[in-house]
Motif scaffolding. Sequence first.
Motif, PDB file in Angstrom:
ATOM      1  N   HIS A  44      35.825  39.131  46.928  1.00 60.92           N
ATOM      2  CA  HIS A  44      35.392  40.305  47.394  1.00 60.92           C
ATOM      3  C   HIS A  44      33.800  40.353  46.802  1.00 60.92           C
ATOM      4  N   LEU A  45      33.365  39.141  46.020  1.00 60.39           N
ATOM      5  CA  LEU A  45      31.948  39.595  45.518  1.00 60.39           C
ATOM      6  C   LEU A  45      31.384  38.054  45.981  1.00 60.39           C
TER       7      LEU A  45
ATOM      8  N   VAL B 209      42.462  35.662  38.075  1.00 58.57           N
ATOM      9  CA  VAL B 209      41.540  36.728  37.531  1.00 58.57           C
ATOM     10  C   VAL B 209      40.227  36.617  38.326  1.00 58.57           C
ATOM     11  N   GLY B 210      39.730  35.111  38.543  1.00 49.86           N
ATOM     12  CA  GLY B 210      38.503  35.075  39.201  1.00 49.86           C
ATOM     13  C   GLY B 210      38.596  35.221  40.748  1.00 49.86           C
ATOM     14  N   GLU B 211      39.910  35.261  41.134  1.00 54.77           N
ATOM     15  CA  GLU B 211      40.130  35.027  42.675  1.00 54.77           C
ATOM     16  C   GLU B 211      39.467  36.517  43.345  1.00 54.77           C
TER      17      GLU B 211
ATOM     18  N   GLY C  71      42.071  45.870  46.486  1.00 54.73           N
ATOM     19  CA  GLY C  71      41.714  44.575  46.096  1.00 54.73           C
ATOM     20  C   GLY C  71      40.088  44.662  45.829  1.00 54.73           C
ATOM     21  N   ARG C  72      39.332  45.279  46.408  1.00 53.49           N
ATOM     22  CA  ARG C  72      38.000  45.461  46.392  1.00 53.49           C
ATOM     23  C   ARG C  72      37.670  46.925  45.815  1.00 53.49           C
TER      24      ARG C  72
ATOM     25  N   ALA D  78      38.687  42.924  38.918  1.00 57.95           N
ATOM     26  CA  ALA D  78      37.963  41.689  39.028  1.00 57.95           C
ATOM     27  C   ALA D  78      36.648  42.063  39.866  1.00 57.95           C
ATOM     28  N   ALA D  79      36.961  42.941  40.982  1.00 58.06           N
ATOM     29  CA  ALA D  79      36.159  43.188  42.035  1.00 58.06           C
ATOM     30  C   ALA D  79      35.065  44.271  41.621  1.00 58.06           C
TER      31      ALA D  79
END
Length: 265
Positions: free
Chosen positions: A112-113, A105-107, A81-82, A162-163
């Motif tokens: 992670h960020l 999508v923002g999760e 995920g990251r 995303a990340a």
Amino acid sequence: MTKVLCSIRDLSVAYPTPTGAQHALKSVSLDIIAGEKLAIIGESGSGKSTLSLALTGLLARQAMVDGVMSWPGLGSAPRAGRDIGIVFQDPGSSLNPVLTIGDQVGEGARRHLGLGRKAARDKAIELLSRVRIPQPEKAAGAYPHQFSGGQQQRIAIAAAIAAGPAVLIADEATSALDTIVQAEIAALLEDLVTNGDMTLIFVTHDIGLAASLADRIAVFRTAELVECGDARSVVNAPRADYTRQLLATHIDLHSPRLVGAADVR
Ligand SMILES: Nc1ncnc2c1ncn2[C@@H]1O[C@H](COP(=O)(O)OP(=O)(O)OP(=O)(O)O)[C@@H](O)[C@H]1O
Ligand code: NI
């Protein structure tokens, strides 16, 4: 200069069965090059998804693993995920039906960020636009069922990147889609990798799709890596009989696409 992102040496994975351990991967050695598009092909049950899961660190708990996997390009094993994103065949299974796609999508960006709610939403809108979802601001407030299968797969890809992972694994990410949508998703993946400094691992049954997308192709058969090389050489001058069989079957089914994609004469 080529930089090795991940080095796999003698990787074996076996699953317990009532009749004893069954190998899903047998002594596989493979280097994944940073920034490349690597296709993993082979028939059903050959171990492709097991390799994806091993790379992602998501193997089933009962899997018995032997061998070495190191990540010189990252310094340490990737965090799912990251550092490594994954999308599967069925976007329905990776998207939550009761969360807006903007939240989903923002999760990854939030987790992670460390982005706050507003920044994560802006990031989600940017990602939705990057995967070419029309009217991304409006789309962010909508739910998965309001999108087509191809769009859902784009949304799943947006969530997976995303990340800003170094690696994206697409495990049969286009198999459930019709041919035109499949080609669009393949083009999107190619674009994301080319413009995003990412390594793509593309798992497919389809040697034609692999030939048109990948820099290199790794061919698996019954848990073993039978050959790995430059996509053009694997298609034009396969070393393994098994690859020749795959090509022959493919040419029967879809010769125009493969010929167009890889200049087979
Ligand atoms: N969690 C599990 N428990 C037990 N056996 C498993 C598990 N996952 C996979 N296997 C077995 O390991 C072998 C390889 O499976 P894998 O899913 O890696 O193949 P694949 O190449 O991805 O196939 P497909 O193209 O159908 O997705 C198969 O025989 C499968 O039944
Ligand atoms: Ni699979």
